[in-house]
Design an enzyme around this catalytic site. Structure first.
Site, short mmCIF file in Angstrom:
data_model
loop_
_atom_site.label_atom_id
_atom_site.label_comp_id
_atom_site.label_asym_id
_atom_site.label_seq_id
_atom_site.Cartn_x
_atom_site.Cartn_y
_atom_site.Cartn_z
N HIS A 121 50.01 17.69 32.21
CA HIS A 121 50.53 18.65 31.26
C HIS A 121 50.97 17.81 30.45
O HIS A 121 51.85 17.22 30.34
CB HIS A 121 52.13 19.88 31.33
CG HIS A 121 52.75 20.23 30.63
ND1 HIS A 121 53.67 19.67 29.54
CD2 HIS A 121 52.34 21.37 29.57
CE1 HIS A 121 53.91 20.78 29.34
NE2 HIS A 121 53.05 21.02 28.93
N HIS A 167 53.14 15.97 20.41
CA HIS A 167 53.59 17.56 20.77
C HIS A 167 54.20 18.03 19.43
O HIS A 167 54.28 17.79 19.18
CB HIS A 167 54.44 17.14 21.71
CG HIS A 167 55.42 18.35 22.44
ND1 HIS A 167 55.90 18.06 23.11
CD2 HIS A 167 53.99 19.91 22.15
CE1 HIS A 167 56.20 19.45 23.55
NE2 HIS A 167 55.10 20.64 23.01
#
Length: 590
Positions: A121, A167
């Site tokens: 992830h 991110h």
């Protein structure tokens, strides 16, 4: 036997005898039983391998090769092993708990939806989810460890003319997409020849999607898997996809309705980061969220008041779709409208990937557990950490696995008990990153019945674990690491992570002031679903005034455990193997 001195204060010091590892009484009994006149010949050793170690296929030649490898310890008895050499064999690297000769031994010809897949992830993050650097280094590290699914969040750069990985809506520093792609190509098959899936969280305009298509095509060339059809009717097998790269994302739509995408920056950074996992990490919560019993430190989980940022991307209005980008997508992802029921609908004519947060999965499992399992028999379910895990912690992967989820996505740059379970699961099947799901997760009964993780099932077999002793800390740790004034006080926690009925931990007594502790304690674990069971072993050093110190851990797939007396190497909190630390353990199935 040497002595070790600890300074207590300026004027006083304490001296402790430093023992040499000696075979436990039961090992001596076995040696006497399988030897003659103090010598264990190849015939004796072969009988021991067959009867005690349960290695039915062992040969006299194998027994002789073990003796040859240890003959430097039996200089006056070249025809066999003395007790010292026999003990060295049992406690040596040539006697591990998993058989290295097995290699990849699962059937690799089924669709990839029939496998648990080692999944990362936010694979590009070096640390926390809010402010760490983005880099290709954690991607390389993951691939070297056998991870098969790499996630990349792709965004326009500040000039809107190139693509970066970061991110989104956080303070993470970006890395160029092309750098990540080149590193994936170089290291994709360093640990396993089975396929690597790149899941893209796409936040791009059509012109940049076209640029990504060009980058991907030029970087991977012939090793890029392109199915050539709009949607797959069934997923190919890992065997057929060897040494290939697969792209998975939400296909861009020709005419998306204009929608207002709210800036979630404030939401995603709400609240303080959970404290770093101390000592050895948080205990694994069970399905109901309770901490497993027998945990002195009782570390809980974070509040679950937020979801991760949009998993499938937040495409703006797109009238001009990049067709070359769309053609690259082999595994189509997406969340249909209509709630969880619509998400879990099985289409007989096509397969797809669905992503749910860990909390969404837990909620869905309460009322739609059977539908999740039916969905995962043909389609791929990806589970990802909730948004509040800003410190890159993880969750209990068994929740996903027992419902058939193939891609249980983890923050590989972190550490802690959850990650140890992930590492343990993928030690199976030769460490290739694909583990065949148990048959009961792949079949339905005549009336559509499927496996129920909460059902009360009969015990299939019982695992007996006898912890004899441990050694190696004296060589791998500073002599005052555990206690400044005396040798360490070790104890072992041993237990099972699996379906709720099988899950639990037990512990040995604490042995004071001993670098080579001998516990000689046996534990039994009745298993209703051994196919999903992982054996957990942790060593702690008791501390009266503070948190107990971490002394090593390992996690092993129960289905691949070798019966008999085995040398079990321990690992640090990140899962890296210690050079010397190991336990001598006996495994039996009854």
């Amino acid at each position: 036997m040497s002595k070790q001195t600890y300074r207590v204060c300026f004027c006083f010091s304490r001296r402790f005898k430093l023992a040499v590892a000696e075979a436990p009484e039961e090992i001596k009994t076995f040696f006497n039983q399988y030897s003659e006149n103090g010598i264990m010949t190849s015939v004796h050793l072969h009988r021991f391998l067959t009867e005690v170690q349960k290695q039915e296929k062992s040969t006299l030649e194998e027994a002789q090769s073990i003796i040859e490898s240890l003959k430097h310890l039996s200089l006056f008895h070249r025809k066999g092993l003395n007790l010292e050499a026999f003990f060295k064999y049992l406690f040596g690297d040539i006697n591990p708990p998993l058989d290295p000769k097995l290699g990849v031994h699962h059937d690799m010809t089924a669709p990839i939806s029939h496998y648990f897949i080692y999944t990362g992830h936010n694979s590009y993050l070096t640390g926390n989810q809010l402010s760490s650097d983005c880099s290709d280094v954690p991607i390389i590290n993951a691939l070297r460890k056998g991870v098969r699914v790499i996630e990349l969040d792709i965004w326009p750069n500040s000039d809107k003319d190139d693509v970066e990985v970061l991110h989104g809506r956080t303070l993470t520093t970006p890395v160029q997409l092309i750098k990540c792609l080149r590193s994936i190509k170089e290291y994709a098959f360093a640990a396993s020849e089975f396929p690597v899936v790149i899941t893209l969280e796409d936040h791009l305009t059509p012109d940049l999607q076209a640029k990504v298509a060009q980058m991907v095509t030029q970087t991977f060339g012939d090793i890029l898997f392109t199915p050539g059809s709009e949607c797959l009717k069934e997923f190919p097998s890992p065997k057929s996809l060897k040494r290939q790269i697969i792209i998975s994302t939400k296909p861009p739509k020709e005419y998306l309705e204009a929608k207002e995408v709210k800036d979630k920056e404030g939401d995603s950074q709400k609240g303080n980061a959970a404290p770093d996992e101390e000592a050895w990490g948080k205990e694994i919560p069970n399905l109901k969220g309770h901490i497993l019993a027998d945990d002195k430190n009782g570390l809980g989980e974070e509040n679950d008041d937020a979801e991760e940022d949009l998993d499938e991307g937040d495409h703006k209005l797109q009238h001009d779709v990049a067709p070359e980008y769309k053609r690259l997508i082999a595994i189509h992802a997406g969340k249909p409208k209509g709630g969880i029921e619509a998400c879990l609908q099985v289409d007989p004519d096509k397969v797809r990937r669905l992503s749910l947060s860990e909390q969404q999965l837990e909620n869905a499992a309460e009322n739609h557990g059977k539908e999740i399992i039916r969905f995962t028999q043909r389609n791929i379910l990806r589970v990802y950490p909730k948004g509040t895990r800003v410190n890159s912690s993880n969750y209990n992967p068994l929740i996903g696995w027992m419902h058939g989820a193939q891609m249980v996505a983890f923050n590989m740059q972190g550490y802690g008990r959850s990650l140890w379970l992930m590492q343990g699961m993928f030690r199976a099947n030769g460490g290739c990153g694909f583990v065949k799901k148990p048959d009961f997760l792949l079949r339905s009964g005549p009336n559509g019945e499927v496996f129920d993780p909460k059902a009360k099932l009969p015990v299939q077999k019982t695992l007996k674990v006898k912890i004899y002793m441990g050694e190696g800390w004296y060589y791998d740790f500073n002599h005052t690491h555990f206690d400044a004034y005396s040798p360490p006080d070790f104890y072992v926690r041993v237990g099972i992570a699996g379906v709720p009925a099988d899950t639990g931990m037990k512990k040995t007594k604490t042995l004071e002031d001993n670098w080579i502790p001998v516990w000689n304690e046996e534990f039994e674990f009745p298993l209703t679903v051994p196919e999903l069971a992982l054996l957990r072993i942790e060593v702690h050093e008791y501390d009266m005034s503070e948190k107990d110190d971490f002394g090593g851990q390992t996690c092993l797939p129960v289905q691949e455990l070798r019966e008999g007396i085995r040398a079990v190497p321990l690992h640090n909190r990140k899962g890296e193997r210690y050079e010397s630390v190991k336990l001598l353990v006996r495994f039996e199935f009854v």
